[in-house]
Design a protein around this motif. Sequence first.
Motif, PDB file in Angstrom:
ATOM      1  N   GLU A  24       9.111-127.610  -4.059  1.00 42.85           N
ATOM      2  CA  GLU A  24      10.125-126.560  -4.203  1.00 42.85           C
ATOM      3  C   GLU A  24       9.670-125.291  -3.489  1.00 42.85           C
ATOM      4  O   GLU A  24       8.532-124.839  -3.646  1.00 42.85           O
ATOM      5  CB  GLU A  24      10.401-126.259  -5.681  1.00 42.85           C
ATOM      6  N   PHE A  25      10.584-124.733  -2.688  1.00 39.49           N
ATOM      7  CA  PHE A  25      10.316-123.469  -2.021  1.00 39.49           C
ATOM      8  C   PHE A  25      10.276-122.331  -3.024  1.00 39.49           C
ATOM      9  O   PHE A  25      11.033-122.310  -4.003  1.00 39.49           O
ATOM     10  CB  PHE A  25      11.412-123.162  -0.990  1.00 39.49           C
ATOM     11  N   SER A  26       9.418-121.348  -2.757  1.00 39.83           N
ATOM     12  CA  SER A  26       9.396-120.140  -3.565  1.00 39.83           C
ATOM     13  C   SER A  26      10.663-119.329  -3.307  1.00 39.83           C
ATOM     14  O   SER A  26      11.081-119.164  -2.157  1.00 39.83           O
ATOM     15  CB  SER A  26       8.177-119.289  -3.217  1.00 39.83           C
ATOM     16  N   PRO A  27      11.290-118.788  -4.371  1.00 41.93           N
ATOM     17  CA  PRO A  27      12.445-117.912  -4.152  1.00 41.93           C
ATOM     18  C   PRO A  27      12.025-116.519  -3.684  1.00 41.93           C
ATOM     19  O   PRO A  27      12.896-115.696  -3.372  1.00 41.93           O
ATOM     20  CB  PRO A  27      13.106-117.858  -5.532  1.00 41.93           C
ATOM     21  N   TYR A  28      10.729-116.249  -3.630  1.00 41.28           N
ATOM     22  CA  TYR A  28      10.218-114.926  -3.276  1.00 41.28           C
ATOM     23  C   TYR A  28       9.547-114.885  -1.915  1.00 41.28           C
ATOM     24  O   TYR A  28       9.689-113.918  -1.174  1.00 41.28           O
ATOM     25  CB  TYR A  28       9.200-114.450  -4.326  1.00 41.28           C
ATOM     26  N   TRP A  29       8.762-115.915  -1.589  1.00 38.57           N
ATOM     27  CA  TRP A  29       7.909-115.899  -0.409  1.00 38.57           C
ATOM     28  C   TRP A  29       8.428-116.899   0.631  1.00 38.57           C
ATOM     29  O   TRP A  29       8.389-118.098   0.408  1.00 38.57           O
ATOM     30  CB  TRP A  29       6.474-116.264  -0.769  1.00 38.57           C
ATOM     31  N   PRO A  30       8.922-116.429   1.768  1.00 40.09           N
ATOM     32  CA  PRO A  30       9.360-117.361   2.822  1.00 40.09           C
ATOM     33  C   PRO A  30       8.199-118.251   3.277  1.00 40.09           C
ATOM     34  O   PRO A  30       7.086-117.785   3.505  1.00 40.09           O
ATOM     35  CB  PRO A  30       9.804-116.425   3.956  1.00 40.09           C
ATOM     36  N   GLY A  31       8.451-119.537   3.387  1.00 40.65           N
ATOM     37  CA  GLY A  31       7.439-120.468   3.859  1.00 40.65           C
ATOM     38  C   GLY A  31       6.462-120.931   2.808  1.00 40.65           C
ATOM     39  O   GLY A  31       5.582-121.737   3.111  1.00 40.65           O
ATOM     40  N   ARG A  32       6.582-120.449   1.579  1.00 40.86           N
ATOM     41  CA  ARG A  32       5.666-120.876   0.516  1.00 40.86           C
ATOM     42  C   ARG A  32       6.331-121.945  -0.337  1.00 40.86           C
ATOM     43  O   ARG A  32       7.482-121.798  -0.752  1.00 40.86           O
ATOM     44  CB  ARG A  32       5.257-119.695  -0.358  1.00 40.86           C
ATOM     45  N   VAL A  33       5.599-123.008  -0.612  1.00 46.74           N
ATOM     46  CA  VAL A  33       6.137-124.111  -1.398  1.00 46.74           C
ATOM     47  C   VAL A  33       5.115-124.541  -2.449  1.00 46.74           C
ATOM     48  O   VAL A  33       3.915-124.325  -2.299  1.00 46.74           O
ATOM     49  CB  VAL A  33       6.515-125.330  -0.522  1.00 46.74           C
ATOM     50  N   VAL A  74       8.271-129.608 -10.492  1.00 45.61           N
ATOM     51  CA  VAL A  74       7.796-128.232 -10.477  1.00 45.61           C
ATOM     52  C   VAL A  74       8.982-127.302 -10.266  1.00 45.61           C
ATOM     53  O   VAL A  74       9.944-127.657  -9.569  1.00 45.61           O
ATOM     54  CB  VAL A  74       6.729-128.017  -9.375  1.00 45.61           C
ATOM     55  N   THR A  75       8.931-126.122 -10.873  1.00 45.59           N
ATOM     56  CA  THR A  75       9.970-125.109 -10.681  1.00 45.59           C
ATOM     57  C   THR A  75       9.328-123.731 -10.702  1.00 45.59           C
ATOM     58  O   THR A  75       8.388-123.482 -11.453  1.00 45.59           O
ATOM     59  CB  THR A  75      11.059-125.228 -11.776  1.00 45.59           C
ATOM     60  N   TRP A  76       9.839-122.833  -9.855  1.00 43.63           N
ATOM     61  CA  TRP A  76       9.340-121.464  -9.801  1.00 43.63           C
ATOM     62  C   TRP A  76      10.038-120.602 -10.838  1.00 43.63           C
ATOM     63  O   TRP A  76      11.230-120.780 -11.117  1.00 43.63           O
ATOM     64  CB  TRP A  76       9.589-120.857  -8.423  1.00 43.63           C
ATOM     65  N   SER A  77       9.309-119.632 -11.364  1.00 45.93           N
ATOM     66  CA  SER A  77       9.901-118.634 -12.247  1.00 45.93           C
ATOM     67  C   SER A  77      10.935-117.813 -11.488  1.00 45.93           C
ATOM     68  O   SER A  77      10.803-117.579 -10.285  1.00 45.93           O
ATOM     69  CB  SER A  77       8.812-117.705 -12.799  1.00 45.93           C
ATOM     70  N   GLU A  78      11.946-117.354 -12.199  1.00 47.33           N
ATOM     71  CA  GLU A  78      12.960-116.501 -11.601  1.00 47.33           C
ATOM     72  C   GLU A  78      12.703-115.021 -11.887  1.00 47.33           C
ATOM     73  O   GLU A  78      13.504-114.167 -11.487  1.00 47.33           O
ATOM     74  CB  GLU A  78      14.350-116.903 -12.111  1.00 47.33           C
ATOM     75  N   ASN A  79      11.593-114.703 -12.574  1.00 45.80           N
ATOM     76  CA  ASN A  79      11.297-113.295 -12.847  1.00 45.80           C
ATOM     77  C   ASN A  79       9.855-112.894 -12.545  1.00 45.80           C
ATOM     78  O   ASN A  79       9.461-111.765 -12.810  1.00 45.80           O
ATOM     79  CB  ASN A  79      11.639-112.946 -14.299  1.00 45.80           C
ATOM     80  N   ASN A  80       9.066-113.824 -11.993  1.00 42.73           N
ATOM     81  CA  ASN A  80       7.683-113.515 -11.632  1.00 42.73           C
ATOM     82  C   ASN A  80       7.297-114.388 -10.446  1.00 42.73           C
ATOM     83  O   ASN A  80       7.295-115.618 -10.547  1.00 42.73           O
ATOM     84  CB  ASN A  80       6.748-113.757 -12.817  1.00 42.73           C
ATOM     85  N   GLU A  81       6.954-113.772  -9.324  1.00 44.21           N
ATOM     86  CA  GLU A  81       6.712-114.525  -8.096  1.00 44.21           C
ATOM     87  C   GLU A  81       5.476-115.401  -8.141  1.00 44.21           C
ATOM     88  O   GLU A  81       5.300-116.263  -7.272  1.00 44.21           O
ATOM     89  CB  GLU A  81       6.617-113.574  -6.897  1.00 44.21           C
ATOM     90  N   HIS A  82       4.622-115.205  -9.143  1.00 46.53           N
ATOM     91  CA  HIS A  82       3.384-115.981  -9.223  1.00 46.53           C
ATOM     92  C   HIS A  82       3.455-117.143 -10.222  1.00 46.53           C
ATOM     93  O   HIS A  82       2.523-117.950 -10.274  1.00 46.53           O
ATOM     94  CB  HIS A  82       2.222-115.073  -9.615  1.00 46.53           C
TER      95      HIS A  82
END
Length: 385
Positions: A24-33, A74-82
Amino acid sequence: MGTAGGGRGAGALRLPGLHGYAVEFSPYWPGRVACAAAQYYGIAGCGTLAVLEQNEAGIVLLRSFDWNDGLFDVTWSENNEHVLITSSGDGSLQIWDTAKTKGPLQVYKEHTQEAYSVDWSQTRGEQLVVSGSWDQTAKLWDPAVGKSLRTFKGHEGVIYSTIWSPHIPGCFASASGDQTLRVWDVKAPGVKLVIPAHQAEILSCDWCKYDENLLVTGAVDCSLKGWDLRNIRQPVFILLGHTYAIRRVKFSPFHATLLASCSYDFTVRFWDFSKPNPLLETVEHHTEFTCGLDLSLHNRGQCAAVHSGSRREQELHSAAEGSSLCRGSNTVSFVIPTGKDIVERMRDGLSQIYWHTFIGLISFFSLALLFSSSICLSSWPHNIL
């Protein structure tokens, strides 16, 4: 660990000894997965969360975390980029912070079988997570609370996919081995909608980013089907072309009618269901089972895919099972090791594995060590994605 190139604008990073399940791509960082992976196909051994980034030098590993069982989603948080959440073969969810060197921060364990999917809500005003499990339940979580808020029951088979609506707060969909797609409202007492979407196990579903009533399903029958929630008597589109089970499907974040799918036929395919000939392109540079797929929210035309295994492994598993892989809509065999039948037999007791007559367990695990998961980041023309 190594890098490799391939495809149009593609780069790859190999993770030795691991088999990738989700990316899954990060919703915050371009190119980060982020990639969820497991040893031995999640049948035994540990799991790894790998966080990677593409730069001028290629794809690099930023951080990795290990867990004592295979990681399946895996899933990224929607309120914390880390912050990320993973789901595991031991039925637990893990919260990780990539700004820290160790983890997890928290572990939630309520599912009684494999937790196979996890998704963080994208709608504003709520910080909710939904998980789906082979125990046939979905669970609602608030990451700030140490226990689930609610358990959703109704599926009669394992749940392979759970995904939040990007439009409707508190609404999510689930796809199951019971051949149904179900839509749920966290405030309603029961299931909101039941769609008998396929005559085969459904492995993936996704919401259209531009139409709150449109979902797509991908199944073991090798087909993709679109569903309008206002009229579920028949699909609004059917996409055919994959030759093995479809493992993941994703709508484009930039075009209302474009989507991508990956399959155990080693391909990633791009579609436009509004066209008479909907198949736009087939990417065939993968050489293993393609299990995970995502489309970048930042870089238009960028796709990430994760694959695992090898052609040799496919031949071994097919022969061991004693039946063919899925080919055509009339065959629904699901023989690769992520299928519930094989994994259940192996988890229920190694002495009960019926394919030891073909290859010894020691030989199998030794063979698995020889292969690796590969994360592939590819860029495609804007008219494709």
